[in-house]
Design an enzyme around this catalytic site. Structure first.
Site, short mmCIF file in Angstrom:
data_model
loop_
_atom_site.label_atom_id
_atom_site.label_comp_id
_atom_site.label_asym_id
_atom_site.label_seq_id
_atom_site.Cartn_x
_atom_site.Cartn_y
_atom_site.Cartn_z
N ASN A 5 40.61 38.88 49.57
CA ASN A 5 39.56 37.89 49.37
C ASN A 5 39.75 37.35 47.96
OD1 ASN A 5 37.78 38.54 51.85
ND2 ASN A 5 38.09 40.55 50.91
N GLU A 58 37.45 33.76 51.72
CA GLU A 58 37.47 35.11 52.32
C GLU A 58 38.63 35.31 53.28
OE1 GLU A 58 34.11 37.09 54.01
OE2 GLU A 58 32.73 35.93 52.77
N THR A 75 30.63 41.70 48.47
CA THR A 75 31.63 42.54 47.81
C THR A 75 32.35 41.71 46.73
OG1 THR A 75 33.14 42.05 49.65
CG2 THR A 75 32.04 44.20 49.69
N GLY A 76 32.52 40.41 47.00
CA GLY A 76 33.15 39.52 46.03
C GLY A 76 32.34 39.43 44.75
#
Ligand SMILES: N[C@@H](CCC[C@H](N)C(=O)O)C(=O)O
Length: 278
Positions: free
Chosen positions: A186, A204, A215-216
């Site tokens: 990502n 993504e 999560t990024g």
């Protein structure tokens, strides 16, 4: 034709189709996932959250009684973890009466995640360990080269610091080293706004550009900390804002745990036709 009960939810506009598979009998195929996530012919979403019991997941070696978030990207590929997804997942469990209490344990392929309901309705997730690699790698977007900081939040990320995120064209996939990221990655592009505050756009793995990636935002906060210091980060994404709190470990490049706080909504419940037999 099969008829499935589904729900749809989003976290900062990162949207998901939710399928309840109480007894672990459904296991959607790649084709099922692509169809359900299709915005024209299915329900539409960046990914699918299969809600099942951890005991139905062969690789899970923890408590089999807890709920497990089996996450699939819109292209049908499996991912270890989804930060926005886990908040939506917990919200769904509570609204369906499948989980109770202030703190909800969710099994994921990246390990156990604990989601806490805050007084203001936001959800706070213990995202576990984060690893930031001090050795940068190259990412290329539309012929332009960027230095990227690799970060592992259970799933892989490459964080690129840029002057401004708005002018970037993310309609085409960034190119990266297949040797460094054999399972894909990502890619986040980040702009500094003020101390403790950044703006991010993301491409993504298995989807394309999305409006947010939980999560990024954790990967970005950890990479920003390695660059500028600071353990509280506000990360603005096209779909809203997430707040990240970092708790560094003893070793450099290692964060023992990161907390992500943000909203989650389940906005729709219905039935959808899926081809094939039950
Ligand atoms: N949108 C998610 C991440 C979903 C998985 C990702 N595309 C991958 O393949 O690792 C998030 O909110 O974290």
């Amino acid at each position: 034709m099969r008829s499935w009960n589904v729900a749809k939810g989003h976290g900062t506009e990162n949207d998901f189709v939710i399928v309840l598979d109480r007894h672990g009998m459904m296991n959607p195929t790649q084709e099922d996932v692509r169809h359900l996530c299709d915005r024209r012919t299915g329900v539409g979403g960046d990914g699918l959250l299969r809600v099942t019991k951890a005991s139905a997941i062969p690789e899970w070696d923890g408590d089999g009684h807890i709920w497990f978030m089996d996450y699939r990207n819109a292209d049908g590929s499996v991912s270890e973890m989804c930060g926005n997804g886990v908040r939506v997942f917990a919200k769904y469990l509570v609204e369906e009466g499948l989980a109770h209490g202030a703190s909800i344990e969710v099994g994921t392929r990246a390990g156990l995640r604990v989601v806490t309901q805050e007084r203001d309705g936001q959800l706070r997730v213990d995202m576990g360990r984060v690893l930031v690699d001090s050795e940068t790698t190259r990412v290329e977007l539309n012929g332009e080269r960027f230095e990227a900081t690799p970060a592992d939040v259970g799933n892989p990320h490459a964080v690129c610091f840029v002057e401004a995120v708005a002018p970037l064209d993310l309609t085409r996939a960034p190119e990266f080293s297949g040797e460094r990221f054999p399972e894909g990655v990502n890619v986040e592009f980040v702009e500094f706004v003020a101390p403790g505050h950044v703006r991010m756009r993301v491409f993504e793995r298995g989807v394309g550009e999305t409006r947010s990636c939980g999560t990024g935002t954790v990967a970005v906060a950890a990479a920003a900390q390695a660059r500028w210091g600071g353990d509280q980060w506000r990360v603005d994404v096209p779909g809203g804002t997430l707040h990240i709190e970092l708790h560094p470990g003893a070793d450099s490049g290692r964060i023992d745990t990161a907390y992500m706080t943000g909203p989650a909504v389940v906005q729709l419940r219905g039935e959808v036709q899926v081809s094939g037999d039950d």
